[in-house]
Design a protein around this motif. Sequence first.
Motif, PDB file in Angstrom:
ATOM      1  N   LEU A   1       0.869  -1.180   0.000  1.00 17.72           N
ATOM      2  CA  LEU A   1       0.000   0.000   0.000  1.00 17.72           C
ATOM      3  C   LEU A   1       0.904   1.228   0.000  1.00 17.72           C
ATOM      4  O   LEU A   1       1.659   1.456   0.956  1.00 17.72           O
ATOM      5  CB  LEU A   1      -0.906  -0.011   1.246  1.00 17.72           C
ATOM      6  CG  LEU A   1      -1.826   1.211   1.398  1.00 17.72           C
ATOM      7  CD1 LEU A   1      -2.798   1.338   0.225  1.00 17.72           C
ATOM      8  CD2 LEU A   1      -2.597   1.140   2.722  1.00 17.72           C
ATOM      9  N   SER A   2       0.843   2.008  -1.077  1.00 20.66           N
ATOM     10  CA  SER A   2       1.721   3.186  -1.184  1.00 20.66           C
ATOM     11  C   SER A   2       1.209   4.325  -0.305  1.00 20.66           C
ATOM     12  O   SER A   2      -0.009   4.532  -0.167  1.00 20.66           O
ATOM     13  CB  SER A   2       1.772   3.650  -2.647  1.00 20.66           C
ATOM     14  OG  SER A   2       2.468   4.879  -2.730  1.00 20.66           O
ATOM     15  N   GLY A   3       2.141   5.089   0.234  1.00 20.14           N
ATOM     16  CA  GLY A   3       1.787   6.305   0.964  1.00 20.14           C
ATOM     17  C   GLY A   3       1.014   7.279   0.077  1.00 20.14           C
ATOM     18  O   GLY A   3       0.237   8.094   0.567  1.00 20.14           O
ATOM     19  N   ASP A   4       1.204   7.182  -1.250  1.00 25.25           N
ATOM     20  CA  ASP A   4       0.486   8.086  -2.159  1.00 25.25           C
ATOM     21  C   ASP A   4      -1.018   7.790  -2.165  1.00 25.25           C
ATOM     22  O   ASP A   4      -1.834   8.698  -2.316  1.00 25.25           O
ATOM     23  CB  ASP A   4       1.049   7.968  -3.589  1.00 25.25           C
ATOM     24  CG  ASP A   4       2.490   8.478  -3.655  1.00 25.25           C
ATOM     25  OD1 ASP A   4       2.896   9.219  -2.740  1.00 25.25           O
ATOM     26  OD2 ASP A   4       3.200   8.117  -4.599  1.00 25.25           O
TER      27      ASP A   4
ATOM     28  N   VAL B   1       8.680  -0.395  -6.057  1.00 22.75           N
ATOM     29  CA  VAL B   1       7.568  -1.328  -6.214  1.00 22.75           C
ATOM     30  C   VAL B   1       6.237  -0.587  -6.288  1.00 22.75           C
ATOM     31  O   VAL B   1       5.199  -1.202  -6.451  1.00 22.75           O
ATOM     32  CB  VAL B   1       7.512  -2.391  -5.089  1.00 22.75           C
ATOM     33  CG1 VAL B   1       8.607  -3.418  -5.265  1.00 22.75           C
ATOM     34  CG2 VAL B   1       7.557  -1.764  -3.710  1.00 22.75           C
ATOM     35  N   THR B   2       6.255   0.729  -6.112  1.00 24.01           N
ATOM     36  CA  THR B   2       5.010   1.480  -6.304  1.00 24.01           C
ATOM     37  C   THR B   2       5.181   2.385  -7.524  1.00 24.01           C
ATOM     38  O   THR B   2       6.100   2.204  -8.307  1.00 24.01           O
ATOM     39  CB  THR B   2       4.614   2.244  -5.017  1.00 24.01           C
ATOM     40  OG1 THR B   2       5.723   3.011  -4.567  1.00 24.01           O
ATOM     41  CG2 THR B   2       4.191   1.290  -3.923  1.00 24.01           C
ATOM     42  N   GLY B   3       4.315   3.371  -7.687  1.00 25.11           N
ATOM     43  CA  GLY B   3       4.204   4.015  -9.001  1.00 25.11           C
ATOM     44  C   GLY B   3       5.065   5.221  -9.300  1.00 25.11           C
ATOM     45  O   GLY B   3       4.876   5.864 -10.326  1.00 25.11           O
TER      46      GLY B   3
HETATM   47  O1  IP8 Z   1       7.132   4.777  -0.924  1.00 25.41           O
HETATM   48  C1  IP8 Z   1       5.898   1.997  -0.392  1.00 25.41           C
HETATM   49  O2  IP8 Z   1       5.359   3.240  -0.056  1.00 25.41           O
HETATM   50  P1  IP8 Z   1       5.657   4.529  -0.957  1.00 25.41           P
HETATM   51  C2  IP8 Z   1       5.875   1.026   0.798  1.00 25.41           C
HETATM   52  O3  IP8 Z   1       4.872   5.641  -0.290  1.00 25.41           O
HETATM   53  C3  IP8 Z   1       6.828  -0.108   0.722  1.00 25.41           C
HETATM   54  O4  IP8 Z   1       5.127   4.262  -2.339  1.00 25.41           O
HETATM   55  C4  IP8 Z   1       6.847  -1.013   1.872  1.00 25.41           C
HETATM   56  C5  IP8 Z   1       7.633  -0.349  -0.279  1.00 25.41           C
END
Ligand code: IP8
Length: 276
Positions: free
Chosen positions: A166-169, A228-230
């Motif tokens: 789950l991304s912080g975005d 691993v996120t966008g």
């Molecule tokens: O950096 C990713 O969060 P982001 C969270 O807000 C992990 O996209 C555990 C990779």
Amino acid sequence: MPAIFMGRRIVVKFGGALITKKDEQSVAHLQVIRNLCSVIKAITEEGIQVIIVHGAGSFGHLKAKRWRLNEGYLPDFVLLDDDSSSQQEAVDDVRNDMLTLNAIVLSELKHVGLNALSHPPHEWASNLGPQFLGDLARFNSDDIDTIHVTFGDVVNVDDETQFGILSGDDIVARLSMELPNIESLVFAMGGVDGLLKVPPHLATDEDLIEMWSPEVSYEGLHQTDIDVTGGIGLKIQRGHLVAKSGVSVHLINGEYPERILNLVRNQPWKGTTILS
Ligand code: IP8
């Protein structure tokens, strides 16, 4: 029922590439975090409540990428020569690494005299993307000196994939749209002044996009080998969704956090505004 907060309130995302050394496992940029936290303190002294969401950077993306945690449970997947021995162990390890990064942010907030209240997503959220499940009421308080903090995390998923990132975005988007009285969402980013017309390493001051709307093309670095996120694309998509809901959305270089202070003081600042 919590009191309805009537004052000014903003959401700030500390980007993972800003607060960590992105390519070196679990190394934080302590001075950057320290500077951001003193600006957060100054913002609260202006009478504005701040909610902080931080990214993962090298505390999350590197191991999550190696163990393909963004794809969920892969029964046949093995990886030798790693300090985790299974995907499930890697899930626990990444969660712990994120708690370590979160503890650094909390301790810097305490250092400047703010009470910080942490909400680790794997304890209260499940499922992925902007429709993740989880009660956001926990972020709703009227005490301006209490800073609610959360972050991108590995969360449980209700189907056969079992877990995912789950991304912080996604979290900032939901907080900005669903909590009452959020006036702005600020993405504090590392290494760039905002959204750029050309790749960051070629950019000059003239290449900063001050106002972005969907017809304006931009260039951004998305390190798909690390993330691993966008990356920037996800920020823009979520930022645009938030802007359409009436909250003002800005991308600002977090290495100059006084720009965030200038924004909330209605003074000149440098960065990008995402238009609805
Ligand atoms: O950096 C990713 O969060 P982001 C969270 O807000 C992990 O996209 C555990 C990779």
